[in-house]
Structure formats: structure tokens, C-alpha cells
Write an enzyme that holds these catalytic residues in place. Structure first.
Site, PDB file in Angstrom:
ATOM      1  N   LYS A 177       0.845  -1.210   0.000  1.00  0.00           N
ATOM      2  CA  LYS A 177       0.000   0.000   0.000  1.00  0.00           C
ATOM      3  C   LYS A 177       0.877   1.255   0.000  1.00  0.00           C
ATOM      4  O   LYS A 177       0.660   2.179  -0.775  1.00  0.00           O
ATOM      5  CB  LYS A 177      -0.933   0.010   1.233  1.00  0.00           C
ATOM      6  N   ARG A 227     -10.183   0.683   7.883  1.00  0.00           N
ATOM      7  CA  ARG A 227      -9.747  -0.667   8.224  1.00  0.00           C
ATOM      8  C   ARG A 227     -10.785  -1.436   9.028  1.00  0.00           C
ATOM      9  O   ARG A 227     -10.550  -2.579   9.389  1.00  0.00           O
ATOM     10  CB  ARG A 227      -8.512  -0.555   9.097  1.00  0.00           C
ATOM     11  N   ARG A 263      11.548  -5.658   5.358  1.00  0.00           N
ATOM     12  CA  ARG A 263      11.360  -4.218   5.081  1.00  0.00           C
ATOM     13  C   ARG A 263      12.308  -3.355   5.925  1.00  0.00           C
ATOM     14  O   ARG A 263      12.503  -3.581   7.109  1.00  0.00           O
ATOM     15  CB  ARG A 263       9.926  -3.802   5.388  1.00  0.00           C
ATOM     16  N   ARG A 306      10.767  -1.231  11.319  1.00  0.00           N
ATOM     17  CA  ARG A 306       9.614  -0.927  12.171  1.00  0.00           C
ATOM     18  C   ARG A 306       9.516  -1.903  13.332  1.00  0.00           C
ATOM     19  O   ARG A 306       9.790  -3.085  13.183  1.00  0.00           O
ATOM     20  CB  ARG A 306       8.322  -0.996  11.340  1.00  0.00           C
ATOM     21  N   ARG A 327      -1.244  -8.949  13.215  1.00  0.00           N
ATOM     22  CA  ARG A 327      -1.755  -7.963  12.235  1.00  0.00           C
ATOM     23  C   ARG A 327      -2.599  -8.674  11.176  1.00  0.00           C
ATOM     24  O   ARG A 327      -3.632  -8.150  10.741  1.00  0.00           O
ATOM     25  CB  ARG A 327      -0.589  -7.202  11.587  1.00  0.00           C
TER      26      ARG A 327
HETATM   27  P1  AP5 Z   1       4.842  -1.603   1.904  1.00  0.00           P
HETATM   28  O1  AP5 Z   1       4.568  -0.762   0.716  1.00  0.00           O
HETATM   29  O2  AP5 Z   1       5.531  -0.975   3.061  1.00  0.00           O
HETATM   30  O3  AP5 Z   1       3.507  -2.390   2.351  1.00  0.00           O
HETATM   31  P2  AP5 Z   1       2.216  -1.884   3.147  1.00  0.00           P
HETATM   32  O4  AP5 Z   1       1.033  -2.522   2.514  1.00  0.00           O
HETATM   33  O5  AP5 Z   1       2.236  -0.404   3.273  1.00  0.00           O
HETATM   34  O6  AP5 Z   1       2.489  -2.614   4.516  1.00  0.00           O
HETATM   35  P3  AP5 Z   1       2.313  -2.081   6.016  1.00  0.00           P
HETATM   36  O7  AP5 Z   1       3.063  -3.045   6.880  1.00  0.00           O
HETATM   37  O8  AP5 Z   1       2.653  -0.636   6.126  1.00  0.00           O
HETATM   38  O9  AP5 Z   1       0.800  -2.284   6.220  1.00  0.00           O
HETATM   39  P4  AP5 Z   1       0.068  -2.390   7.559  1.00  0.00           P
HETATM   40  O10 AP5 Z   1      -1.325  -2.257   7.080  1.00  0.00           O
HETATM   41  O11 AP5 Z   1       0.366  -3.579   8.371  1.00  0.00           O
HETATM   42  O12 AP5 Z   1       0.721  -1.214   8.437  1.00  0.00           O
HETATM   43  P5  AP5 Z   1       0.293   0.297   8.738  1.00  0.00           P
HETATM   44  O13 AP5 Z   1       1.499   1.116   8.849  1.00  0.00           O
HETATM   45  O14 AP5 Z   1      -0.778   0.712   7.814  1.00  0.00           O
HETATM   46  O15 AP5 Z   1       5.704  -2.867   1.393  1.00  0.00           O
HETATM   47  C1  AP5 Z   1       6.134  -3.874   2.303  1.00  0.00           C
HETATM   48  C2  AP5 Z   1       7.502  -4.415   1.854  1.00  0.00           C
HETATM   49  O16 AP5 Z   1       7.344  -5.068   0.596  1.00  0.00           O
HETATM   50  C3  AP5 Z   1       8.581  -3.338   1.648  1.00  0.00           C
HETATM   51  O17 AP5 Z   1       9.812  -3.835   2.065  1.00  0.00           O
HETATM   52  C4  AP5 Z   1       8.573  -3.094   0.120  1.00  0.00           C
HETATM   53  O18 AP5 Z   1       9.825  -2.683  -0.353  1.00  0.00           O
HETATM   54  C5  AP5 Z   1       8.193  -4.473  -0.394  1.00  0.00           C
HETATM   55  N1  AP5 Z   1       7.419  -4.416  -1.643  1.00  0.00           N
HETATM   56  C6  AP5 Z   1       6.330  -3.620  -1.896  1.00  0.00           C
HETATM   57  N2  AP5 Z   1       5.856  -3.853  -3.137  1.00  0.00           N
HETATM   58  C7  AP5 Z   1       6.652  -4.822  -3.673  1.00  0.00           C
HETATM   59  C8  AP5 Z   1       6.650  -5.503  -4.925  1.00  0.00           C
HETATM   60  N3  AP5 Z   1       5.744  -5.238  -5.880  1.00  0.00           N
HETATM   61  N4  AP5 Z   1       7.597  -6.439  -5.141  1.00  0.00           N
HETATM   62  C9  AP5 Z   1       8.524  -6.715  -4.178  1.00  0.00           C
HETATM   63  N5  AP5 Z   1       8.578  -6.106  -2.957  1.00  0.00           N
HETATM   64  C10 AP5 Z   1       7.646  -5.174  -2.725  1.00  0.00           C
HETATM   65  O19 AP5 Z   1      -0.356   0.135  10.186  1.00  0.00           O
HETATM   66  C11 AP5 Z   1       0.466  -0.195  11.301  1.00  0.00           C
HETATM   67  C12 AP5 Z   1      -0.380  -0.256  12.555  1.00  0.00           C
HETATM   68  O20 AP5 Z   1      -0.985   1.034  12.800  1.00  0.00           O
HETATM   69  C13 AP5 Z   1      -1.571  -1.228  12.497  1.00  0.00           C
HETATM   70  O21 AP5 Z   1      -1.185  -2.546  12.839  1.00  0.00           O
HETATM   71  C14 AP5 Z   1      -2.517  -0.598  13.534  1.00  0.00           C
HETATM   72  O22 AP5 Z   1      -2.109  -0.885  14.843  1.00  0.00           O
HETATM   73  C15 AP5 Z   1      -2.315   0.892  13.287  1.00  0.00           C
HETATM   74  N6  AP5 Z   1      -3.256   1.429  12.275  1.00  0.00           N
HETATM   75  C16 AP5 Z   1      -2.923   1.934  11.051  1.00  0.00           C
HETATM   76  N7  AP5 Z   1      -4.029   2.323  10.399  1.00  0.00           N
HETATM   77  C17 AP5 Z   1      -5.083   2.057  11.205  1.00  0.00           C
HETATM   78  C18 AP5 Z   1      -6.474   2.221  11.087  1.00  0.00           C
HETATM   79  N8  AP5 Z   1      -7.020   2.733   9.955  1.00  0.00           N
HETATM   80  N9  AP5 Z   1      -7.263   1.836  12.118  1.00  0.00           N
HETATM   81  C19 AP5 Z   1      -6.739   1.329  13.237  1.00  0.00           C
HETATM   82  N10 AP5 Z   1      -5.411   1.138  13.433  1.00  0.00           N
HETATM   83  C20 AP5 Z   1      -4.593   1.505  12.416  1.00  0.00           C
HETATM   84 MG    MG Z   2       2.399   0.932   4.877  1.00  0.00          MG
END
Ligand code: AP5
Ligand code: MG
Length: 238
Positions: A33, A108, A148, A181, A192
Site C-alpha cells: 500500500k 480498516r 522491510r 519498524r 496484524r
Molecule cells: P509496503 O509498501 O511498506 O507495504 P504496506 O502494505 O504499506 O504494509 P504495512 O506493513 O505498512 O501495512 P500495515 O497495514 O500492516 O501497516 P500500517 O502502517 O498501515 O511494502 C512492504 C515491503 O514489501 C517493503 O519492504 C517493500 O519494499 C516491499 N514491496 C512492496 N511492493 C513490492 C513488490 N511489488 N515487489 C517486491 N517487494 C515489494 O499500520 C500499522 C499499525 O498502525 C496497524 O497494525 C494498527 O495498529 C495501526 N493502524 C494503522 N491504520 C489504522 C487504522 N485505519 N485503524 C486502526 N489502526 C490503524
Molecule cells: Mg504501509
């Protein structure tokens, strides 16, 4: 392929005439994402609003929201809707959201989705949201999450297995030491994923049922996925 899709492929600044409006990027942890949001920002010049990044900024600044969120995020659970919705509401008041924005990781829960839908419906001039769900299988997600690393200065995202920096542990752009992270461990990833299946998968179905919905295969090169998202959005905004 449309001209703007090939622009994404070549990584140049874009000339897309599409006014994207609100775009939701949905998908499990690690589907890409954040990576895709950054590609779309380059193309459309609209902001990425990542609730995960906003929460992490609150944690590092030690705000009262950050103090509540820190432990919840460390466990891999979701921060309460009321806190996240309020944070998003404040961000959406910024003038840079006028032509659209990319919500990365929000909504979410069905509660967050209902809140967002209601807010947009109350705004006479708002375009309807387009939701994009990115799909990647579990083992690949685990490898992505544990590999990552990101730059603390410019937020560029790398992966030690699949998308490494030129120099080990160092950002190509800023030269800063890359960081991992706190929630990118296998144990927290599993929690997660549980939260995703229980609370976020129904949100994907909600937007699928509303139409203006696209599903993309996230296990392809980054530029190819971005081109697919752009083509889908342009089709739905016609
Ligand atoms: P990346 O682009 O970083 O993936 P992502 O989908 O953004 O993954 P996240 O871990 O950020 O998602 P998440 O939903 O768990 O965490 P968030 O920060 O939103 O890519 C991942 C890896 O893959 C990287 O190393 C990248 O280089 C690689 N990659 C990407 N595309 C690729 C490709 N095509 N080919 C090869 N490699 C590739 O949330 C964290 C925490 O915050 C949650 O657990 C929760 O506690 C809280 N939170 C956040 N939002 C909410 C909400 N709306 N409501 C409640 N709690 C929330
Ligand atoms: Mg992310």
C-alpha cells in the site's frame, strides 16, 4: 496501455489528466500500500494519507494519541476507530486534498468505512471513492514484512530481499541509516494478519459491493502494479 500507465512504467513525472478524487488502498500488511501510494503521488500530485505513518509520527512525538497507540500497534491490534477517524478528519482539512488523496490503510473497520462514507456523502462536491484492493499471498507477505527497511528522513521503503538499497543499510536518496519498524516481527505480523482477516476483509467486501472497486495482483514489479491501478482508476473516473 494508456499513456499515463506507460509514464508510471518509466518512472517519469506524469501528465495524467485524470482528477483522481479519493482513492482507498486496501490490503493486508505488506501488500505494498505504501509503496504504491508513493508511485501514485508522483503521478497525480495528490497526497498520501497513511494512518500507520500518522500514528507512528504521533508515537515518535509522544503526543497523547501516540501514547495510546504505541502499545496497541506494538501488539499488532487496531487503534480505536474514534481516535483514527479524528486524526483523518484533521488531515482531510488540509488544502492539498482538494483534487483527491490516497488513503493508505484507512478505512480498516466497517465503523471507519461508515464514518468515511457518511462524511463524503455530506460533502456536495466530493467525488465518490474508488477502492483498490491489493492481493499478495501469505508467505510472500511474511518475507516482505521481515525484510522491510525504511529511511527515517525521506520514508523511502526498501526490502533487503526484494528491493535492496545500493549500499547495505543506507538510503540511496538521503544516505541515512535505514530503520526497521517495531511491529515488523513474525510474531506481530501474525497478529496484524488476524486483525486484517477479522476486521478489514469485510471492508474490502463493503467497497466491492458498492462498485468503483478494483482488485490488483500485488506480486508483480512495482511499476506494473502502479500501471494497473492507474488504468483501473482512469476507467472508473471516465
Ligand atoms: P509496503 O509498501 O511498506 O507495504 P504496506 O502494505 O504499506 O504494509 P504495512 O506493513 O505498512 O501495512 P500495515 O497495514 O500492516 O501497516 P500500517 O502502517 O498501515 O511494502 C512492504 C515491503 O514489501 C517493503 O519492504 C517493500 O519494499 C516491499 N514491496 C512492496 N511492493 C513490492 C513488490 N511489488 N515487489 C517486491 N517487494 C515489494 O499500520 C500499522 C499499525 O498502525 C496497524 O497494525 C494498527 O495498529 C495501526 N493502524 C494503522 N491504520 C489504522 C487504522 N485505519 N485503524 C486502526 N489502526 C490503524
Ligand atoms: Mg504501509
Amino acid at each position: 496501455m494508456s499513456s499515463s500507465a506507460s509514464t508510471v512504467e518509466s518512472g517519469r513525472a506524469a501528465d495524467s489528466k485524470t482528477v483522481p478524487g479519493p482513492i482507498l488502498l486496501l490490503g493486508a500488511p505488506g501488500v505494498g500500500k505504501g509503496t504504491q501510494a508513493k508511485e501514485l503521488v508522483k503521478l497525480w500530485g495528490i497526497p498520501q494519507i497513511s494512518t500507520g505513518d500518522l500514528l507512528r509520527a504521533n508515537v515518535s512525538q509522544g503526543t497523547s494519541l501516540g501514547q495510546v497507540a504505541k502499545e496497541i500497534m506494538g501488539r499488532g491490534e487496531l487503534v480505536p476507530d474514534s481516535l483514527v477517524n479524528e486524526m483523518v478528519a484533521v488531515r482531510l482539512q488540509q488544502p492539498d486534498t482538494a483534487n483527491g488523496y490516497i488513503l493508505d490503510g484507512f478505512p480498516r473497520t466497517l465503523g471507519q468505512a461508515g464514518w468515511l462514507d457518511g462524511r463524503l456523502a455530506a460533502q456536495a462536491k466530493s467525488m465518490p471513492v474508488i477502492a483498490v484492493s491489493i492481493q499478495v499471498d501469505y508467505n510472500q507477505l511474511l518475507r516482505r514484512i521481515t525484510g522491510r527497511r525504511s529511511c527515517p528522513v525521506c520514508q523511502t521503503i526498501y526490502n533487503v530481499h526484494m528491493n535492496p538499497p545500493k549500499r547495505d543499510g543506507v538510503c540511496d536518496v538521503e544516505g541515512a541509516a535505514l530503520v526497521q519498524r517495531a511491529d515488523d516481527t513474525e510474531e506481530v505480523f501474525k497478529e496484524r494478519m488476524r486483525a486484517y482477516e477479522a476486521l478489514t476483509a469485510p471492508v474490502v467486501e463493503h467497497y466491492r459491493a458498492l462498485g468503483r472497486f478494483a482488485e490488483v495482483d500485488g506480486d508483480r514489479p512495482i511499476a506494473a502494479i502502479a500501471a494497473g491501478i492507474v488504468a483501473a482508476v482512469e476507467r472508473m473516473r471516465q
